[in-house]
Write a protein that holds these residues in place. Structure first.
Motif, PDB file in Angstrom:
ATOM      1  N   THR A 270       0.493   4.062  10.144  1.00  0.00           N
ATOM      2  CA  THR A 270       1.527   3.412   9.564  1.00  0.00           C
ATOM      3  C   THR A 270       2.979   3.673  10.212  1.00  0.00           C
ATOM      4  O   THR A 270       3.183   4.671  11.138  1.00  0.00           O
TER       5      THR A 270
ATOM      6  N   ASP B  76      -6.981   1.718   1.178  1.00  0.00           N
ATOM      7  CA  ASP B  76      -6.312   2.581   2.325  1.00  0.00           C
ATOM      8  C   ASP B  76      -6.034   3.978   1.110  1.00  0.00           C
ATOM      9  O   ASP B  76      -5.810   3.864  -0.222  1.00  0.00           O
TER      10      ASP B  76
ATOM     11  N   SER C 102       0.752  -1.167  -0.037  1.00  0.00           N
ATOM     12  CA  SER C 102      -0.081  -0.010   0.104  1.00  0.00           C
ATOM     13  C   SER C 102       0.796   1.283   0.004  1.00  0.00           C
ATOM     14  O   SER C 102       0.518   2.342  -0.746  1.00  0.00           O
TER      15      SER C 102
ATOM     16  N   SER D 245       2.259  -0.938   7.716  1.00  0.00           N
ATOM     17  CA  SER D 245       0.990  -0.612   7.595  1.00  0.00           C
ATOM     18  C   SER D 245       0.438  -1.318   8.985  1.00  0.00           C
ATOM     19  O   SER D 245      -0.598  -0.998   9.254  1.00  0.00           O
TER      20      SER D 245
ATOM     21  N   TYR E 296      -5.829  -3.484   7.385  1.00  0.00           N
ATOM     22  CA  TYR E 296      -6.897  -2.559   6.872  1.00  0.00           C
ATOM     23  C   TYR E 296      -8.199  -3.487   6.753  1.00  0.00           C
ATOM     24  O   TYR E 296      -9.291  -3.083   7.124  1.00  0.00           O
TER      25      TYR E 296
ATOM     26  N   GLU F 241      -6.638   6.795   6.278  1.00  0.00           N
ATOM     27  CA  GLU F 241      -8.138   6.473   6.382  1.00  0.00           C
ATOM     28  C   GLU F 241      -8.217   5.672   5.320  1.00  0.00           C
ATOM     29  O   GLU F 241      -7.678   5.579   4.087  1.00  0.00           O
ATOM     30  N   LEU F 242      -9.458   4.797   5.544  1.00  0.00           N
ATOM     31  CA  LEU F 242      -9.744   3.851   4.320  1.00  0.00           C
ATOM     32  C   LEU F 242     -10.867   4.418   3.265  1.00  0.00           C
ATOM     33  O   LEU F 242     -11.711   5.365   4.020  1.00  0.00           O
TER      34      LEU F 242
END
Length: 303
Positions: free
Chosen positions: A267, A242, A101, A148, A201, A165-166
């Motif tokens: 993170t 993400d 990510s 992450s 996540y 944030e997602l």
């Protein structure tokens, strides 16, 4: 003993043949050099130069000294060359790793800025799974891993990197595309692509779904954000991803939506305890943190 400054002045006089020429080379005043030369000769107990019509001619007694002076300054030039190489990164290699990510957009941005500062630096960049990060560091394959998730391990040190944030991504012509914010109730109505519930996540979204008694049913699993985006663009479903994976503004065919429920995550930078970081590694961490924090700000402002 002669000081390095005295050696520098004597060499400049020898090269130029005059005090005025030496003064220009060293960007100082000629009277000051004249005094220093006379003081040096008095200290040594013999003349280094014959004064002839404004020129300074090295004496026979000073030839051996000048040969050594040239040797000293040759070493100084070697030292300067080495320092310049260290500053530019020549013959140096930085080995780093990142989870997928963070590697998609954030790492390339930080690397670009690092290379601007150290143009000759070689880099070895790996993309690793969270469970692979431990071996990567403990076996000395690299200096750091951008993570992450924080793992409890006695041999690893973690320092905060950034928070995020997602987001929900949908095809641009999807029913939800007209909304700015969606909830778990909206998301559960459509085929879901992407994050495994065991992923850090995925765990966030799985908990949100569980709290609302919704099934967290992933129809297609794909580990990398690029693949997830391609599947969504193809109309195979919607996805939770993400914000660092979708930090690049150009995402044709995809709409980025905020999620109503809290999806905050942190993170980290992981390093091996007892292994000092290179200057380049510390610089990379600083730049990566700046890029990730900058990527978060626009989304917070649009909330």
């Amino acid at each position: 003993m002669l000081t390095l400054r005295q050696l520098e002045v004597l060499r400049a006089v020898m090269v130029s043949g005059t005090l005025a020429g030496a003064a220009r080379l060293l960007n100082v005043s000629a009277p000051g050099l004249s005094r220093l030369v006379k003081y040096t000769e008095q200290s040594l107990g013999f003349l280094l130069f014959d004064r002839r019509q404004g020129r300074l001619i090295p004496t026979k007694m000073s030839q051996a000294i000048f040969e050594q002076i040239n040797g000293v300054f040759g070493k100084v030039e070697d030292l300067r060359y080495i320092i310049q190489n260290l500053e530019s990164g020549a013959s140096q290699e930085l080995k780093i790793a990142s989870v997928p990510s963070i590697s998609m957009s954030m790492v390339p941005r930080a690397v670009k800025r690092l290379r601007q500062a150290h143009s000759d630096l070689r880099l070895d960049i790996n993309v690793v799974k969270i469970e692979e990060a431990i071996d990567y560091l403990l076996l000395g394959k690299g200096e750091l891993v951008a993570m992450s998730y924080r793992i409890e391990h006695p041999a690893l040190r973690f320092e905060p990197l950034s928070s995020g944030e997602l987001y929900c991504i949908v095809p641009e012509h999807h029913e939800l595309a007209s909304q700015q914010i969606v909830s778990a109730k909206d998301i559960v109505r459509y085929p879901l692509i992407g994050i495994d519930p065991n992923d850090p996540y995925g765990r966030i979204m799985a908990n949100i779904f569980a709290q609302n008694n919704y099934p967290y049913d992933i129809t297609i699993r794909a580990r990398f954000g690029m693949t997830v985006c391609a599947l969504v663009r193809a109309g195979l479903g919607i996805a939770i991803i993400d914000q660092f994976s979708v930090a690049d503004e150009i995402m044709p065919g995809i709409k980025l939506l905020r999620i109503a429920e809290p999806t905050h995550f942190d993170t980290w930078i992981a390093t091996k305890i007892g292994s000092p970081l290179s200057t380049f590694a510390m610089g990379f961490i600083k730049l990566l943190r700046q890029e990730m924090q900058a990527a978060v700000k626009p989304h917070k402002l649009s909330a």
